[in-house]
Scaffold this motif. Structure first.
Motif, PDB file in Angstrom:
ATOM      1  N   GLN A 129       0.829  -1.203   0.000  1.00  0.00           N
ATOM      2  CA  GLN A 129       0.000   0.000   0.000  1.00  0.00           C
ATOM      3  C   GLN A 129       0.866   1.257   0.000  1.00  0.00           C
ATOM      4  OE1 GLN A 129      -2.846   0.115   3.196  1.00  0.00           O
ATOM      5  NE2 GLN A 129      -3.753   2.046   2.539  1.00  0.00           N
ATOM      6  N   GLU A 130       1.915   1.257   0.814  1.00  0.00           N
ATOM      7  CA  GLU A 130       2.815   2.412   0.869  1.00  0.00           C
ATOM      8  C   GLU A 130       3.641   2.525  -0.410  1.00  0.00           C
ATOM      9  OE1 GLU A 130       5.017   1.612   4.381  1.00  0.00           O
ATOM     10  OE2 GLU A 130       3.427   2.281   5.747  1.00  0.00           O
ATOM     11  N   ASN A 131       4.058   1.382  -0.981  1.00  0.00           N
ATOM     12  CA  ASN A 131       4.741   1.399  -2.284  1.00  0.00           C
ATOM     13  C   ASN A 131       3.977   2.268  -3.266  1.00  0.00           C
ATOM     14  OD1 ASN A 131       5.774  -2.140  -2.502  1.00  0.00           O
ATOM     15  ND2 ASN A 131       6.719  -0.443  -1.430  1.00  0.00           N
ATOM     16  N   LEU A 132       2.685   1.998  -3.363  1.00  0.00           N
ATOM     17  CA  LEU A 132       1.861   2.625  -4.392  1.00  0.00           C
ATOM     18  C   LEU A 132       1.470   4.056  -4.033  1.00  0.00           C
ATOM     19  CD1 LEU A 132      -0.151  -0.587  -5.153  1.00  0.00           C
ATOM     20  CD2 LEU A 132       1.233   0.665  -6.819  1.00  0.00           C
ATOM     21  N   GLU A 133       1.156   4.300  -2.782  1.00  0.00           N
ATOM     22  CA  GLU A 133       0.809   5.667  -2.379  1.00  0.00           C
ATOM     23  C   GLU A 133       1.998   6.609  -2.564  1.00  0.00           C
ATOM     24  OE1 GLU A 133      -2.582   4.549   1.001  1.00  0.00           O
ATOM     25  OE2 GLU A 133      -0.542   5.082   1.606  1.00  0.00           O
ATOM     26  N   ASN A 134       3.182   6.148  -2.198  1.00  0.00           N
ATOM     27  CA  ASN A 134       4.377   6.982  -2.359  1.00  0.00           C
ATOM     28  C   ASN A 134       4.771   7.117  -3.830  1.00  0.00           C
ATOM     29  OD1 ASN A 134       4.365   7.074   0.419  1.00  0.00           O
ATOM     30  ND2 ASN A 134       6.006   5.586   0.678  1.00  0.00           N
ATOM     31  N   ALA A 135       4.574   6.044  -4.594  1.00  0.00           N
ATOM     32  CA  ALA A 135       4.854   6.113  -6.033  1.00  0.00           C
ATOM     33  C   ALA A 135       3.926   7.115  -6.713  1.00  0.00           C
ATOM     34  CB  ALA A 135       4.701   4.735  -6.665  1.00  0.00           C
ATOM     35  N   LYS A 136       2.685   7.191  -6.236  1.00  0.00           N
ATOM     36  CA  LYS A 136       1.738   8.167  -6.799  1.00  0.00           C
ATOM     37  C   LYS A 136       2.239   9.591  -6.573  1.00  0.00           C
ATOM     38  CE  LYS A 136      -2.219   9.621  -8.558  1.00  0.00           C
ATOM     39  NZ  LYS A 136      -2.206  11.075  -8.370  1.00  0.00           N
TER      40      LYS A 136
END
Length: 207
Positions: A129-136
């Motif tokens: 979840q953090e991978n994707l939120e931070n990638a966004k």
């Protein structure tokens, strides 16, 4: 005349039927979810996009793990084939490691010929979840609109749901090869994904 014994017996029969109905509903829900995870693992939406987000996995002090290597290799192939011009590698710093997973991943892809200026690092996450939120956030900073999401096939359904909730216009691009290829490795991984996917669905309801 209805006796107390008959009333109690009727009550217990109804209770058993309700419990069996609840069990059946739960069984069908869990089975259906597992089937959907396995079915989705074969869905490949690879298309021209702004960036590829390679979801993190474990790293060693000076190298990526076999699982992460498969994901990175697929990201490298997508870059070389012209589907994307930029890569986002993800992962924070695990206990005992000097560098973040993303830094180790960046060194790996650079050693395979990807220009450093085309690799962005997301270095603060510890879960998907953090991978994707931070990638966004990185996408927004660089005005990227579309992303290919790379991970192991059985991870893709949950990853795509998380990407959607992070606000990413995402397309599934599962790795063509994976370390989870035998039943001995597939079953535990699928069970874990089932647990986390159902857990996240309930989290979405009550958050």
């Amino acid at each position: 005349m209805i006796t107390m014994k008959k009333i109690i017996s009727t009550y217990h029969n109804k209770k058993r039927r309700i419990l069996w109905l609840i069990f059946l509903i739960c069984f069908l829900y869990i089975t259906g979810t597992l089937i959907s995870i396995c079915t989705y693992s074969r869905m490949d939406e690879t298309c021209r996009s702004d960036v590829v987000i390679v979801l993190g996995a474990a790293t060693y002090p000076n190298d990526v793990s076999p699982v992460y290597r498969e994901r990175l290799n697929h990201g490298i192939d997508l870059y070389r084939q012209g589907y994307v011009e930029k890569m986002i590698v993800t992962g924070g710093t695990a206990e005992g490691n000097q560098h973040s997973d993303a830094y180790t991943a960046m060194q790996y892809v650079i050693s395979r010929g990807i220009p450093k200026e085309d690799v962005l690092m997301e270095e603060t996450s510890s879960i998907t979840q953090e991978n994707l939120e931070n990638a966004k956030e990185l996408m927004d900073q660089n005005d990227y609109r579309q992303a290919l999401i790379v991970s192991d096939p059985l991870h893709m359904k949950r990853a795509m749901l998380l990407a959607e909730d992070a606000g990413i216009q995402a397309f599934s691009s599962p790795t063509p090869t994976t370390m989870y290829h035998s039943l001995k490795t597939k079953i535990p991984f699928a069970a874990r994904e089932l647990f986390y996917y159902i857990g996240y669905q309930w989290y979405r309801i009550f958050r």
